[in-house]
Design a protein around this motif. Structure first.
Motif, mmCIF file in Angstrom:
data_model
loop_
_atom_site.group_PDB
_atom_site.id
_atom_site.type_symbol
_atom_site.label_atom_id
_atom_site.label_comp_id
_atom_site.label_asym_id
_atom_site.label_seq_id
_atom_site.Cartn_x
_atom_site.Cartn_y
_atom_site.Cartn_z
ATOM 1 N N UNK A 81 4.166 7.777 -5.957
ATOM 2 C CA UNK A 81 3.260 7.339 -4.899
ATOM 3 C C UNK A 81 3.442 8.153 -3.610
ATOM 4 N N UNK A 140 7.690 -12.124 -12.039
ATOM 5 C CA UNK A 140 7.896 -10.681 -11.980
ATOM 6 C C UNK A 140 8.219 -10.198 -10.578
ATOM 7 N N UNK A 141 7.579 -10.824 -9.610
ATOM 8 C CA UNK A 141 7.637 -10.249 -8.270
ATOM 9 C C UNK A 141 8.504 -11.053 -7.322
ATOM 10 N N UNK A 191 4.727 2.118 4.002
ATOM 11 C CA UNK A 191 3.482 2.893 3.886
ATOM 12 C C UNK A 191 3.300 3.790 5.101
ATOM 13 N N UNK A 240 11.484 -1.575 0.192
ATOM 14 C CA UNK A 240 10.162 -2.080 -0.198
ATOM 15 C C UNK A 240 9.846 -1.558 -1.588
ATOM 16 N N UNK A 270 -6.054 4.416 2.763
ATOM 17 C CA UNK A 270 -5.147 4.482 1.611
ATOM 18 C C UNK A 270 -4.354 3.193 1.471
ATOM 19 N N UNK A 302 0.791 10.703 -1.685
ATOM 20 C CA UNK A 302 0.352 10.501 -0.298
ATOM 21 C C UNK A 302 0.663 11.715 0.565
ATOM 22 N N UNK A 333 4.938 -6.920 4.107
ATOM 23 C CA UNK A 333 6.110 -6.359 3.429
ATOM 24 C C UNK A 333 6.018 -4.830 3.328
ATOM 25 N N UNK A 334 4.845 -4.308 3.052
ATOM 26 C CA UNK A 334 4.678 -2.878 2.756
ATOM 27 C C UNK A 334 4.547 -1.998 4.008
ATOM 28 N N UNK A 372 0.728 6.957 5.215
ATOM 29 C CA UNK A 372 -0.536 6.471 4.651
ATOM 30 C C UNK A 372 -1.518 6.143 5.776
ATOM 31 N N UNK A 421 -3.084 -7.099 -7.187
ATOM 32 C CA UNK A 421 -4.139 -7.438 -8.148
ATOM 33 C C UNK A 421 -3.934 -8.795 -8.819
ATOM 34 N N UNK A 433 -4.137 0.841 -1.800
ATOM 35 C CA UNK A 433 -2.829 0.528 -2.379
ATOM 36 C C UNK A 433 -2.611 -0.973 -2.465
ATOM 37 N N UNK A 475 9.478 -2.245 -14.286
ATOM 38 C CA UNK A 475 8.898 -2.625 -12.995
ATOM 39 C C UNK A 475 9.979 -2.552 -11.922
ATOM 40 N N UNK A 513 -4.657 -2.756 -5.096
ATOM 41 C CA UNK A 513 -4.121 -2.535 -6.438
ATOM 42 C C UNK A 513 -2.839 -3.332 -6.641
ATOM 43 N N UNK A 514 -1.916 -3.254 -5.684
ATOM 44 C CA UNK A 514 -0.620 -3.895 -5.876
ATOM 45 C C UNK A 514 -0.708 -5.420 -5.794
ATOM 46 N N UNK A 544 1.251 -9.201 1.535
ATOM 47 C CA UNK A 544 1.834 -7.991 0.955
ATOM 48 C C UNK A 544 1.922 -6.887 2.015
ATOM 49 N N UNK A 546 7.200 -1.132 -4.382
ATOM 50 C CA UNK A 546 5.790 -1.249 -4.737
ATOM 51 C C UNK A 546 5.699 -1.950 -6.082
ATOM 52 N N UNK A 547 4.645 -2.747 -6.283
ATOM 53 C CA UNK A 547 4.524 -3.535 -7.532
ATOM 54 C C UNK A 547 4.094 -2.628 -8.669
ATOM 55 N N UNK A 548 4.954 -1.672 -8.992
ATOM 56 C CA UNK A 548 4.647 -0.701 -10.034
ATOM 57 C C UNK A 548 5.939 -0.329 -10.741
ATOM 58 N N UNK A 556 10.356 -4.141 -9.203
ATOM 59 C CA UNK A 556 10.838 -5.418 -8.671
ATOM 60 C C UNK A 556 11.852 -6.085 -9.588
ATOM 61 N N UNK A 557 11.989 -5.564 -10.827
ATOM 62 C CA UNK A 557 12.946 -6.188 -11.732
ATOM 63 C C UNK A 557 14.352 -5.623 -11.516
#
Lengths: 281, 237
Positions: free
Chosen positions: B96, A279-280, A181, B84, A190, B100, A176-177, A186, A200, A194, B128, A197-198, A173, B86-88, B130-131
């Motif tokens: 976010x 989902x991802x 970030x 990118x 942090x 920050x 990718x991030x 960040x 999880x 992050x 979400x 959490x992401x 991850x 975020x998985x949110x 990512x959808x």
């Protein structure tokens, strides 16, 4: 020893006679053999019926919440869940930190974590035993042959597993991030929070892999726990003991529960994993 | 107080022993939309990352020269070719960055709502991220950047993998962000897009700035040989 030329002539001749005399005796058991076949057949039959009986009894034990069974299953869950909680508390942040921070020796830590995933449980048990035994450095705590000792041993066993898997997942991850970030400004701390959490969903499968390993493990808990009834007996050690005692019913009942728990954990992990890829993706 | 202008002084970047950018001397001022053009591998994306601070210079210096240069990190934003997510949720994605960058809590939700509104994503705020489709993801990336109200926004081929409709939406949003006072610096290899958006063009060739001119000049009478060849569609490496 150095007088063979004399002795052989004296001793060999009677010896040679003896076997010849005995031979007829040897023939007799051969004649008896047919008789031997019958009891063998009976034995396997009774074993089969034993097995069926034991299976029935096992189901009965499970269905009736047999107190001894409940005690053992409860302790197993208590020990392994506690060990997983401790191992996750240490392993997840450790894995994430190793994935994100750059520090000298990071590669060595990664190699070490991966190598420790294959730590033999009996060896961990032995080490914890030595630490906790009366003459050991932690002897005064009096923890040997207690559930706490078993929790310690299992936590040591699965922390590297959870940490190594967490590093792998967080690293993926992070790749990718990372730029996004950094763009947000960040700091590494942090980023770690992050990413934990992401990631999880993926991390929960790492935790479950650790739990599965803890539940299924015999060697370490046997050594540091001692398999004491109503004190440190858990499912795996009880199965080993009851099987060798011939008490197949209890062993089978415990085995069935263990399999159900193991399959259940894996099914949940697979469902979470499937959901996360849907989902991802 | 501004952080611009951004000054690059004889900057070179080496990656894996190869010199990918060399002798870059640029001053980027507030105002016009700057488009960086050049063939593949010329160093366009790397130049953006260098300006944004994601890549450090191997030689030379990159300096924010405005009065508020110390705040540079917090006053710039970037949108990537592949956004990118975020998985949110969408809302959490925008929130976010605000967290920050230390925006006061009482401002955050208004800014999030505002940014989602302007990019047409309000109805999907709790989905979400990512959808989303590729075009929507890029709009969310723009919303995320916009919410920060940056003084300068870097965009790295933001429409490279989008269909014409999504591309038009992204271009419209970029223009709105510019209209709100943000300096735009973007790369593209879509000449049509460059003509639509560019006020000035920086043309890169093999890691060097071959030419920097007003957009009209570049597209009508490029000053450099490389620029003429590029517009003529000749192969270059």
């Amino acid at each position: 020893m150095q007088s063979p030329p004399v002795n052989p002539t004296l001793s060999v001749s009677p010896k040679r006679v003896e076997p010849r005399c005995v031979e007829p005796k040897c023939v007799e058991p051969k004649c008896v053999e047919p008789k031997c076949v019958e009891p063998k057949c009976v034995e396997t039959e009774s074993l089969m019926s034993d097995f069926v009986q034991a299976f029935g009894l096992a189901l009965h034990l499970v269905a009736s919440f047999d107190p001894e069974l409940v005690d053992i299953v409860g302790r197993s869950l208590y020990v392994s869940l506690s060990a997983v909680a401790i191992a996750s508390f240490i392993g997840l942040p450790l894995g994430a930190v190793v994935a994100v921070y750059r520090f000298p020796g990071r590669r060595a830590v990664v190699v070490l974590l991966n190598a420790l995933m294959g730590l033999p449980p009996v060896f961990v048990g032995l080490m914890v035993y030595l630490m906790l035994s009366r003459s050991g450095p932690l002897g005064p705590l009096g923890l040997l042959f207690t559930p706490t000792a078993m929790i310690i041993a299992q936590a040591i066993l699965i922390t590297p597993i959870i940490a190594a898997l967490a590093r792998e997942i967080v690293r993926g991850l992070y790749d990718e991030y990372r730029e996004q970030l950094c763009s947000f400004g960040a700091r590494p701390r942090q980023m770690v929070l992050t990413l934990l959490w992401d990631a999880r969903v993926g991390l929960s499968t790492a935790v479950m892999a650790g739990f599965g390993r803890a539940m299924a493990e015999v060697g370490a808990v046997l050594i540091v726990g001692g398999n004491i009834a109503y004190a440190t007996r858990v499912m795996t050690t009880a199965i080993a003991l009851e099987t060798s005692k011939g008490n197949l019913a209890l062993a089978l009942a415990l085995g069935l529960i263990l399999v159900v728990i193991a399959l259940g954990v894996n099914a949940v992990a697979a469902m979470l994993g499937g959901a996360s890829t849907r989902r991802y993706a | 107080m501004p952080i611009l202008p951004l000054q690059l002084d004889e900057v070179g970047v080496d990656i894996d022993g190869r010199r990918l950018l060399d002798g870059i001397a640029l001053t980027i001022e507030a105002g016009p939309r700057t488009v960086i053009l050049g063939p593949n591998g010329a160093g366009k994306s790397l130049l953006l990352r260098l300006c944004h601070g994601l890549v450090g210079p191997s030689t030379g210096t990159v300096r924010w020269c405005g009065d508020d240069a110390r705040q540079a990190r917090r006053r710039q934003a970037m949108v990537f070719q592949k956004p990118v997510m975020l998985r949110r949720s969408l809302r959490a994605n925008v929130l976010y960055g605000l967290k920050l960058q230390g925006f006061p809590p009482d401002q955050r939700h208004e800014r999030v709502a505002d940014a989602l509104e302007r990019t047409g994503l309000t109805s999907r705020a709790d989905q979400r991220a990512v959808s989303l489709s590729a075009g929507e993801q890029q709009r969310l990336a723009l919303a995320r950047a916009w919410a920060l109200a940056p003084e300068i926004l870097f965009l790295d081929e933001p429409t490279a993998s989008l269909d014409p409709g999504a591309t038009a939406a992204v271009e419209a949003i970029v223009n709105q962000i510019h209209g709100a006072g943000t300096k735009i610096v973007m790369t593209t290899h879509d000449l049509g897009q460059a003509k639509r958006l560019a006020d000035e063009v920086i043309f890169l060739q093999a890691g060097k700035v071959a030419e920097r001119t007003a957009a009209r000049t570049f597209f009508e009478r490029p000053e450099s040989e490389a620029g003429r060849a590029f517009l003529g569609g000749e192969l270059m490496w």
